[in-house]
Design an enzyme around this catalytic site. Structure first.
Site, PDB file in Angstrom:
ATOM      1  N   ASP A  85     100.665  37.621  35.820  1.00 42.33           N
ATOM      2  CA  ASP A  85      99.221  37.445  35.956  1.00 42.33           C
ATOM      3  C   ASP A  85      99.037  36.337  36.992  1.00 42.33           C
ATOM      4  OD1 ASP A  85      96.413  37.530  35.455  1.00 42.33           O
ATOM      5  OD2 ASP A  85      96.622  35.787  34.146  1.00 42.33           O
ATOM      6  N   GLU A 125      99.232  42.181  38.168  1.00 44.94           N
ATOM      7  CA  GLU A 125      97.812  42.545  38.168  1.00 44.94           C
ATOM      8  C   GLU A 125      97.284  42.562  39.596  1.00 44.94           C
ATOM      9  OE1 GLU A 125      93.564  41.048  36.271  1.00 44.94           O
ATOM     10  OE2 GLU A 125      95.431  40.289  35.429  1.00 44.94           O
ATOM     11  N   ASP A 140      97.000  32.845  29.995  1.00 39.81           N
ATOM     12  CA  ASP A 140      97.610  33.456  31.180  1.00 39.81           C
ATOM     13  C   ASP A 140      98.923  34.157  30.835  1.00 39.81           C
ATOM     14  OD1 ASP A 140      95.770  32.618  33.423  1.00 39.81           O
ATOM     15  OD2 ASP A 140      96.240  30.659  32.567  1.00 39.81           O
TER      16      ASP A 140
END
Length: 178
Positions: A8, A72, A144
């Site tokens: 991420d 992502e 996160d």
């Protein structure tokens, strides 16, 4: 068996999550955050932040020896400068994966939430809850890190669906199931 490193990306905190996939079984291997902020006296330059992300992801690859890498995608934030920095952080992580000759899979935030929660518009707390449930974790990972684990889970679910589709395709004759 696959070991999946999920990322991420962020320009301040980059989350990572590592899972092992054995058939339909998913096991938690590790997660955390790469901090890319300096001190108030000595803030990091953008180049130093990107190097830290690259080096840290490279270390994770060496430590966990993943054979798959998922990250992502960038979403267009309200602030174009933030989106640009996010894209640069992604690039640093992707280069680390490419240097290790790992295949790179990219997923949108909506795809990740849909895969993990069943709702593409899910809240972060829902994602954290499902990550805990799917990986049988005793405590909630940092936000996160949970997002990175969700990226890895999304990739695992996508891989399983591709295998199912390939199996179903072999059982068809002229596009119809036998």
């Amino acid at each position: 068996m696959a070991i999946i490193l999920g990322i991420d990306p962020g320009s301040r905190l980059t989350g990572y999550g590592v899972i092992e996939q054995r058939g339909r079984q998913l096991n938690y291997l590790g997660s955390g955050c790469i901090k890319v902020i300096g001190t108030t006296k000595e803030p990091l330059t953008l180049a130093e932040k990107l190097r830290r992300i690259h080096d840290s992801v490279s270390e994770l690859i060496t430590q966990f020896k993943p054979n798959e890498f998922a990250i992502e995608q960038v979403f267009m934030a309200k602030n174009p400068d933030s989106a640009l920095k996010l894209g640069q952080a992604r690039g640093a992580a992707i280069v680390a994966a490419a240097c290790a000759e790992l295949p790179v899979a990219e997923y949108s935030a909506r795809q990740i939430k849909q895969s993990v929660v069943g709702n593409g518009g899910a809240e972060k707390s829902q994602v954290q809850h499902m990550v805990m449930a799917l990986l049988n974790l005793q405590r909630c990972p940092q936000e996160d890190a949970a997002d990175a684990l969700a990226v890895a889970l999304c990739h695992a679910h996508s891989s399983q669906n591709l295998i199912k589709m390939a199996g179903a395709a072999r059982k068809t004759v002229r596009g119809r199931l036998r």
